[in-house]
Design a protein around this motif. Structure first.
Motif: not given
Length: 462
Positions: A136-164
């Motif tokens: 009866d309250f409607g819809t629950v909207w929940v969000a979480l910050p993705e900064d850790d996930l984005v940082n991990a993705r960027e770090s992995a990409t930089r590591a791959l480029l450095l290896a190449l």
């Protein structure tokens, strides 16, 4: 025969090296493989992290929604909603904010700004949202910050480029070192093969201990060298037999023509005698080729230069002699006569009957130099040093005389070079070491009997 420069003094350029090409191919393949494997692993890793993040977000949204659907755990209606925290909001059916956490900074009753968005920034922080029905309250909207996930993705990409970036240089060095070790036996065999002189001997190459492709290649080359040596032996044997069969009748013919020339002034007989001399010297050149350079011997004598001049004047009429012919020469008279006669005959052939052929003798304290010049067209520039190889001729001859003449010069410790004179025509320069006598008693004895005193038979040329 001119021997090629050894590989130690003329190494293969790095860009033409098989070792470099193998290292380059190894580097490119390693880079491609590492790139593909790295991209695959990175994709799987990021997908796993993204899936874990999405599962955590869904679990949180489901937990918050469950609290609103049953705040007291009894299923009763009309209860107050539980407190919310984090990035959470309650949206009614009309899309207005019913409740929101303080992080969202939203006013109650206003339209919810993130209703249709799953990824968006809030105050510069990347966010991802999920929704669940809250009864009866409607819809629950929940969000979480993705900064850790984005940082991990960027770090992995930089590591791959450095290896190449680092992989090609590292693999090139490793590939060069591995190629150097793997091809060491082949490089050593190439150095040894480059020092083989077919005119002297055809030695086989040492085989490496490892029975790999290099071992198989060198074994095949050894079998080829053995066949070449057998063919050369048969050719020399056949050539020697032919020369032997020709030598006896030519000797008789030459002697008969010489006696006939002494009895008559017929120019045809004199011309035939010269042809017999030409054939005799040609058979001598062939015999020398059949025996090989190692079997040539010299018998050293101290003779007047005038004696050598007289022999050459009889063998090649029409030669102009210049320089100082009043001194003494330390040489093998027969061999040196043969060498100079070959040079003069070639010069006469190139100059023609009406041309000029000049033999100049000059002497210094350390060298005796014979220079043969003619008025012919000169040497073809495309032949170069090949003019001294057997059966290579620039004047229509058999192509053996110059090869034998250079061998004779080498046995005397001297040199024979060819070129074109500044005024035109060919120029051959035969240089021998000057006579170096021992004590004064030997000099006096040789001076008393210059023509009959041998210095030594079969002595080395140096």
């Amino acid at each position: 025969m001119t021997r090629p420069a050894p590989l130690e003094s003329a190494r293969v350029a790095w860009r033409h090296s098989l070792r470099f090409r193998l290292a380059l191919v190894y580097t490119l393949l390693a880079t491609v493989v590492i790139g593909l494997v790295g991209v695959g692993i990175l994709t799987l890793l990021l997908r796993g992290m993204d899936g874990q993040f999405q599962a955590r977000l869904d679990d949180r949204a489901e937990a918050v929604a469950e609290r609103f659907r049953d705040p007291e755990g009894t299923g009763s209606l009309g209860q107050k909603p539980p407190p919310i925290s984090g990035y959470t909001a309650i949206v009614d059916e009309e899309g207005r904010v019913v409740a929101a956490s303080a992080f969202l900074q939203l006013k109650l009753g206003e339209p919810f700004p993130y209703a249709d968005q799953r990824r968006f920034p809030i105050l510069g922080t990347p966010m991802r949202a999920a929704t669940r029905p809250a009864g009866d309250f409607g819809t629950v909207w929940v969000a979480l910050p993705e900064d850790d996930l984005v940082n991990a993705r960027e770090s992995a990409t930089r590591a791959l480029l450095l290896a190449l970036l680092l992989t090609p240089g590292l693999m090139l060095v490793v590939g060069w070192w591995v190629g150097r070790r793997a091809l060491a036996d082949l490089s050593e065999a190439a150095d040894l093969a480059d020092r083989i002189d077919p005119a002297r001997s055809v030695a086989t190459l040492p085989l490496p201990e490892r029975e790999d492709e290099v071992h198989r290649l060198l074994a095949a080359l050894n079998r080829l060298l053995v066949r070449i040596e057998a063919v050369q032996a048969r050719e020399k044997q056949l050539l020697g037999q032919i020369v032997h069969e020709l030598g006896a009748p030519l000797t008789v013919l030459r002697a008969s023509l010489t006696r006939a020339t002494e009895r008559t002034d017929d120019p045809e007989v004199a011309r035939a005698a010269l042809v017999a001399d030409e054939l005799t010297f040609t058979t001598q050149d062939l015999m020398q080729l059949a025996r090989g350079q190692l079997e040539m011997k010299v018998a050293w004598h101290f003779i007047p230069a005038a004696t050598l001049r007289g022999r050459l004047d009889r063998l090649v009429p029409g030669t102009t002699f210049a320089g100082d012919w009043g001194g003494m020469l330390l040489c093998d008279p027969d061999r040196l006569t043969q060498a100079l006669r070959n040079l003069l005959a070639n010069a006469r052939r190139a100059a023609g009957p009406e041309g000029e052929v000049t033999l100049t003798l000059s002497e210094t304290p350390g060298h005796v130099t014979f220079t043969v010049q003619d008025s012919g067209p000169g040497l073809p520039p495309e032949l170069g040093e090949r003019i001294f190889e057997p059966f290579v001729s620039g004047s229509g001859s058999s192509g053996l005389g110059l090869s034998v003449s250079r061998q004779i010069a080498a046995l005397h410790g001297g040199t024979l070079t060819a070129g074109n004179a500044p005024g035109g025509g060919a120029e051959f320069v035969l240089t021998l070491p000057g006579p170096e006598l021992g004590d004064e008693e030997d000099e006096a004895e040789i001076a008393d009997h210059p023509e009959d005193t041998p210095i030594g038979a079969g002595a080395p040329a140096s």
